[in-house]
Design a protein around this motif. Structure first.
Motif, PDB file in Angstrom:
ATOM      1  N   TYR A  76      14.608   7.732  -4.759  1.00 37.25           N
ATOM      2  CA  TYR A  76      13.331   7.251  -5.276  1.00 37.25           C
ATOM      3  C   TYR A  76      13.206   5.726  -5.328  1.00 37.25           C
ATOM      4  CZ  TYR A  76      13.125  12.062  -7.000  1.00 37.25           C
ATOM      5  OH  TYR A  76      13.132  13.418  -7.099  1.00 37.25           O
ATOM      6  N   GLY A  77      14.289   4.993  -5.184  1.00 33.18           N
ATOM      7  CA  GLY A  77      14.236   3.549  -5.359  1.00 33.18           C
ATOM      8  C   GLY A  77      13.430   2.849  -4.269  1.00 33.18           C
ATOM      9  N   TYR A  78      12.940   1.663  -4.581  1.00 33.62           N
ATOM     10  CA  TYR A  78      12.168   0.855  -3.635  1.00 33.62           C
ATOM     11  C   TYR A  78      13.080  -0.206  -3.034  1.00 33.62           C
ATOM     12  CZ  TYR A  78       8.022   3.012  -5.666  1.00 33.62           C
ATOM     13  OH  TYR A  78       7.076   3.907  -6.079  1.00 33.62           O
ATOM     14  N   PRO A  79      13.141  -0.252  -1.714  1.00 36.76           N
ATOM     15  CA  PRO A  79      14.071  -1.203  -1.072  1.00 36.76           C
ATOM     16  C   PRO A  79      13.579  -2.641  -1.056  1.00 36.76           C
ATOM     17  CG  PRO A  79      12.883   0.058   0.591  1.00 36.76           C
ATOM     18  CD  PRO A  79      12.474   0.628  -0.739  1.00 36.76           C
ATOM     19  N   THR A  80      12.268  -2.843  -1.153  1.00 37.97           N
ATOM     20  CA  THR A  80      11.717  -4.191  -1.041  1.00 37.97           C
ATOM     21  C   THR A  80      10.664  -4.431  -2.119  1.00 37.97           C
ATOM     22  OG1 THR A  80       9.981  -3.449   0.487  1.00 37.97           O
ATOM     23  CG2 THR A  80      12.068  -4.210   1.454  1.00 37.97           C
ATOM     24  N   VAL A  81      10.235  -5.680  -2.193  1.00 45.79           N
ATOM     25  CA  VAL A  81       9.156  -6.094  -3.081  1.00 45.79           C
ATOM     26  C   VAL A  81       7.912  -6.319  -2.233  1.00 45.79           C
ATOM     27  CG1 VAL A  81       8.370  -7.892  -4.670  1.00 45.79           C
ATOM     28  CG2 VAL A  81      10.763  -7.160  -4.695  1.00 45.79           C
ATOM     29  N   GLN A  82       6.758  -5.901  -2.715  1.00 39.56           N
ATOM     30  CA  GLN A  82       5.495  -6.053  -1.986  1.00 39.56           C
ATOM     31  C   GLN A  82       4.948  -7.449  -2.262  1.00 39.56           C
ATOM     32  OE1 GLN A  82       2.615  -6.500  -0.136  1.00 39.56           O
ATOM     33  NE2 GLN A  82       1.523  -6.106  -2.082  1.00 39.56           N
ATOM     34  N   LEU A  83       5.084  -8.339  -1.285  1.00 39.96           N
ATOM     35  CA  LEU A  83       4.697  -9.740  -1.467  1.00 39.96           C
ATOM     36  C   LEU A  83       3.468 -10.126  -0.655  1.00 39.96           C
ATOM     37  CD1 LEU A  83       8.243 -11.410  -1.359  1.00 39.96           C
ATOM     38  CD2 LEU A  83       6.839 -10.899  -3.375  1.00 39.96           C
ATOM     39  N   ARG A  84       2.742  -9.155  -0.158  1.00 47.42           N
ATOM     40  CA  ARG A  84       1.570  -9.436   0.672  1.00 47.42           C
ATOM     41  C   ARG A  84       0.308  -9.355  -0.173  1.00 47.42           C
ATOM     42  NH1 ARG A  84      -0.022  -6.053   6.132  1.00 47.42           N
ATOM     43  NH2 ARG A  84      -1.867  -7.288   6.721  1.00 47.42           N
ATOM     44  N   PRO A  85      -0.308 -10.503  -0.505  1.00 47.24           N
ATOM     45  CA  PRO A  85      -1.525 -10.469  -1.326  1.00 47.24           C
ATOM     46  C   PRO A  85      -2.647  -9.707  -0.615  1.00 47.24           C
ATOM     47  CG  PRO A  85      -0.623 -12.695  -1.232  1.00 47.24           C
ATOM     48  CD  PRO A  85       0.105 -11.880  -0.199  1.00 47.24           C
ATOM     49  N   GLY A  86      -3.365  -8.890  -1.387  1.00 50.51           N
ATOM     50  CA  GLY A  86      -4.484  -8.137  -0.842  1.00 50.51           C
ATOM     51  C   GLY A  86      -4.102  -6.820  -0.220  1.00 50.51           C
ATOM     52  N   GLN A  87      -2.839  -6.456  -0.246  1.00 45.28           N
ATOM     53  CA  GLN A  87      -2.409  -5.182   0.324  1.00 45.28           C
ATOM     54  C   GLN A  87      -3.096  -4.011  -0.352  1.00 45.28           C
ATOM     55  OE1 GLN A  87      -0.413  -4.665   3.005  1.00 45.28           O
ATOM     56  NE2 GLN A  87      -0.854  -2.478   2.791  1.00 45.28           N
ATOM     57  N   ILE A  88      -3.459  -4.193  -1.601  1.00 37.57           N
ATOM     58  CA  ILE A  88      -4.132  -3.120  -2.332  1.00 37.57           C
ATOM     59  C   ILE A  88      -5.439  -2.734  -1.662  1.00 37.57           C
ATOM     60  CG2 ILE A  88      -5.234  -4.782  -3.905  1.00 37.57           C
ATOM     61  CD1 ILE A  88      -5.121  -2.656  -6.056  1.00 37.57           C
ATOM     62  N   PHE A  89      -6.155  -3.699  -1.115  1.00 38.94           N
ATOM     63  CA  PHE A  89      -7.439  -3.402  -0.471  1.00 38.94           C
ATOM     64  C   PHE A  89      -7.227  -2.666   0.846  1.00 38.94           C
ATOM     65  CE2 PHE A  89      -8.249  -7.295  -2.984  1.00 38.94           C
ATOM     66  CZ  PHE A  89      -9.142  -6.745  -3.889  1.00 38.94           C
ATOM     67  N   ALA A  90      -6.171  -3.037   1.569  1.00 40.76           N
ATOM     68  CA  ALA A  90      -5.853  -2.322   2.803  1.00 40.76           C
ATOM     69  C   ALA A  90      -5.471  -0.872   2.507  1.00 40.76           C
ATOM     70  CB  ALA A  90      -4.717  -3.032   3.546  1.00 40.76           C
ATOM     71  N   ASP A  91      -4.725  -0.672   1.435  1.00 39.45           N
ATOM     72  CA  ASP A  91      -4.340   0.690   1.044  1.00 39.45           C
ATOM     73  C   ASP A  91      -5.563   1.511   0.661  1.00 39.45           C
ATOM     74  OD1 ASP A  91      -1.719  -0.008   1.471  1.00 39.45           O
ATOM     75  OD2 ASP A  91      -1.287  -0.410  -0.653  1.00 39.45           O
ATOM     76  N   ILE A  92      -6.477   0.884  -0.066  1.00 36.88           N
ATOM     77  CA  ILE A  92      -7.691   1.601  -0.482  1.00 36.88           C
ATOM     78  C   ILE A  92      -8.519   1.994   0.737  1.00 36.88           C
ATOM     79  CG2 ILE A  92      -9.911   1.334  -1.673  1.00 36.88           C
ATOM     80  CD1 ILE A  92      -8.446  -0.335  -3.766  1.00 36.88           C
ATOM     81  N   ARG A  93      -8.686   1.074   1.689  1.00 36.86           N
ATOM     82  CA  ARG A  93      -9.461   1.380   2.893  1.00 36.86           C
ATOM     83  C   ARG A  93      -8.820   2.513   3.680  1.00 36.86           C
ATOM     84  NH1 ARG A  93      -9.920  -4.330   3.245  1.00 36.86           N
ATOM     85  NH2 ARG A  93      -8.198  -4.369   4.756  1.00 36.86           N
ATOM     86  N   GLU A  94      -7.501   2.474   3.750  1.00 34.96           N
ATOM     87  CA  GLU A  94      -6.806   3.514   4.518  1.00 34.96           C
ATOM     88  C   GLU A  94      -6.926   4.881   3.854  1.00 34.96           C
ATOM     89  OE1 GLU A  94      -2.226   4.591   5.918  1.00 34.96           O
ATOM     90  OE2 GLU A  94      -2.727   2.558   5.283  1.00 34.96           O
ATOM     91  N   ARG A  95      -6.813   4.914   2.543  1.00 37.36           N
ATOM     92  CA  ARG A  95      -6.824   6.194   1.833  1.00 37.36           C
ATOM     93  C   ARG A  95      -8.226   6.772   1.680  1.00 37.36           C
ATOM     94  NH1 ARG A  95      -2.741   8.069  -1.347  1.00 37.36           N
ATOM     95  NH2 ARG A  95      -4.339   8.882  -2.771  1.00 37.36           N
ATOM     96  N   THR A  96      -9.229   5.928   1.660  1.00 34.67           N
ATOM     97  CA  THR A  96     -10.586   6.409   1.353  1.00 34.67           C
ATOM     98  C   THR A  96     -11.517   6.391   2.560  1.00 34.67           C
ATOM     99  OG1 THR A  96     -11.304   4.184   0.681  1.00 34.67           O
ATOM    100  CG2 THR A  96     -10.357   5.612  -1.029  1.00 34.67           C
ATOM    101  N   ALA A  97     -10.972   6.137   3.747  1.00 36.32           N
ATOM    102  CA  ALA A  97     -11.824   6.087   4.947  1.00 36.32           C
ATOM    103  C   ALA A  97     -12.534   7.424   5.154  1.00 36.32           C
ATOM    104  CB  ALA A  97     -10.974   5.740   6.173  1.00 36.32           C
TER     105      ALA A  97
END
Length: 387
Positions: A76-97
């Motif tokens: 379950y662990g996360y190997p990296t840290v999410q350091l890309r600003p605005g990634q949340i909007f890309a995720d939303i667009r991908e999930r709600t298309a």
């Protein structure tokens, strides 16, 4: 609603309320020393701060992994840290298309982003209005708190867990800070009913009536001071003994003298024997012992040693002595002292109940010795006039 969203709120209410009650006496003491009196509105703010702070920890850091941590991290662990600003909007667009608007606003990625903002709105409100910080300082505090949370998540509570057990996300940092800023902006309107600390502190030196609640708070301060000091001294004794011998020292008479008897002397005996004889709690809540000349045969202006003794034996000093004897009964299994704890409880109840039924809220000790209680902030002339 999913339990994932609701259980941290329940944790916050239950543990936060417990934390507030555990700290109630210190909070009241801080208020009465800082403002000269207690403030119910700001007391409510302190309760809100305790509940919100506990809920914030529960939402952002709990639950912690348990069991085989290596196996848990591998799965379950996360190997990296999410350091890309605005990634949340890309995720939303991908999930709600292609989804209708109703489905979009209910999508977990949208809800998560909105929740990250909402979660820190109370932060901004409380920091700006309750703590009295400015807008920029409130925003900076929200950023700092969010950064600390992300660091704790990324480092597995600073190495306690061998992986990043939650995704540390720079977008969380941004959304949390936005929530803190929004809260700080609306704080003057949301908490306009709460008096500012500076406003209350401006009247700190004004005398107040001697009330039942004030007397009870003074008693609580004495009880908490004795309990806390004796506990700390016992811990210090045990720590020194463990460092010296590698073993926890047994209960001995020197330990009893150092922890219980010394605490009783410091909290009850010394204040009674010095100055005009106010207890530690009475001094804390701005109460002064004023000799009642109508009850002093020689017309003196100070309590005699016999009056001080009577006052102690009819007040907190006797309660403290019973606690000391109760500690001895527990430590050394002395059957003859087994009833000391019950006697202390009954005597405490008598002291508390007696306050509202005595003139000037003097309590039982005020009946035993010729004095009255007055506000310590009254001038010397005022105190003399009222004698």
């Amino acid at each position: 609603m999913s339990d994932v969203w609701t259980w941290p709120a329940r944790i916050g209410v239950l543990l936060g309320a417990g934390l507030f009650l555990a700290l109630l006496v210190p909070i009241l003491v801080i208020q009465i020393r800082r403002y000269g009196t207690t403030s119910p509105a700001r007391l409510l703010g302190a309760a809100a701060l305790a509940v919100y702070g506990t809920a914030l920890v529960a939402y952002t850091l709990l639950p912690l992994p348990s069991g085989d941590l290596a196996a848990w991290c591998a799965e379950y662990g996360y190997p990296t840290v999410q350091l890309r600003p605005g990634q949340i909007f890309a995720d939303i667009r991908e999930r709600t298309a292609g989804l209708p608007l109703g489905a979009v606003v209910r999508d977990i990625s949208v809800l998560q982003g909105v929740f990250n903002v909402v979660l820190f709105v109370p932060w901004g409100i409380l920091v700006r209005r309750y703590l009295g910080w400015g807008l920029l300082a409130s925003a900076a505090s929200a950023l700092g708190a969010s950064l600390l949370i992300e660091v704790v998540q990324a480092t597995g509570v600073f190495g306690l867990i061998p992986c990043s057990y939650r995704l540390a996300d720079v977008d969380d940092l941004v959304t949390n800070t936005v929530g803190g800023v929004l809260g700080a902006l609306i704080a003057p309107w949301v908490l306009r009913w709460m008096p500012r600390a500076k406003t209350l502190a401006a009247t700190r030196g004004e005398p107040r009536p001697v009330t039942v609640w004030r007397r009870w708070l003074g008693m609580a301060v004495d009880a908490v001071a004795y309990t806390t000091l004796s506990g700390l001294l016992a811990m210090a004794w045990g720590l020194v003994g463990y460092l010296g011998t590698g073993q926890v020292p047994p209960d001995t008479v020197p330990l009893w003298l150092f922890a219980s008897v010394l605490s009783w002397v410091v909290v009850f005996v010394l204040p009674l024997a010095t100055g005009t004889g106010e207890s530690l709690g009475q001094r804390t809540v701005w109460l002064a012992v004023v000799p009642d000349v109508s009850r002093v045969a020689d017309g003196g202006v100070g309590l005699s040693w016999s009056a001080r003794l009577r006052r102690g034996l009819a007040g907190g000093a006797l309660w403290g002595l019973l606690q000391v004897l109760s500690d001895a009964a527990t430590m050394f299994d002395v059957g003859a002292l087994a009833s000391a704890s019950n006697l202390a409880s009954w005597f405490a109840a008598v002291l508390v109940v007696a306050v509202p039924f005595t003139a000037g809220k003097r309590g039982l000790s005020g009946r035993a010795a010729p004095y009255r209680l007055a506000d310590a902030r009254e001038g010397a002339g005022a105190l003399s006039t009222h004698r």
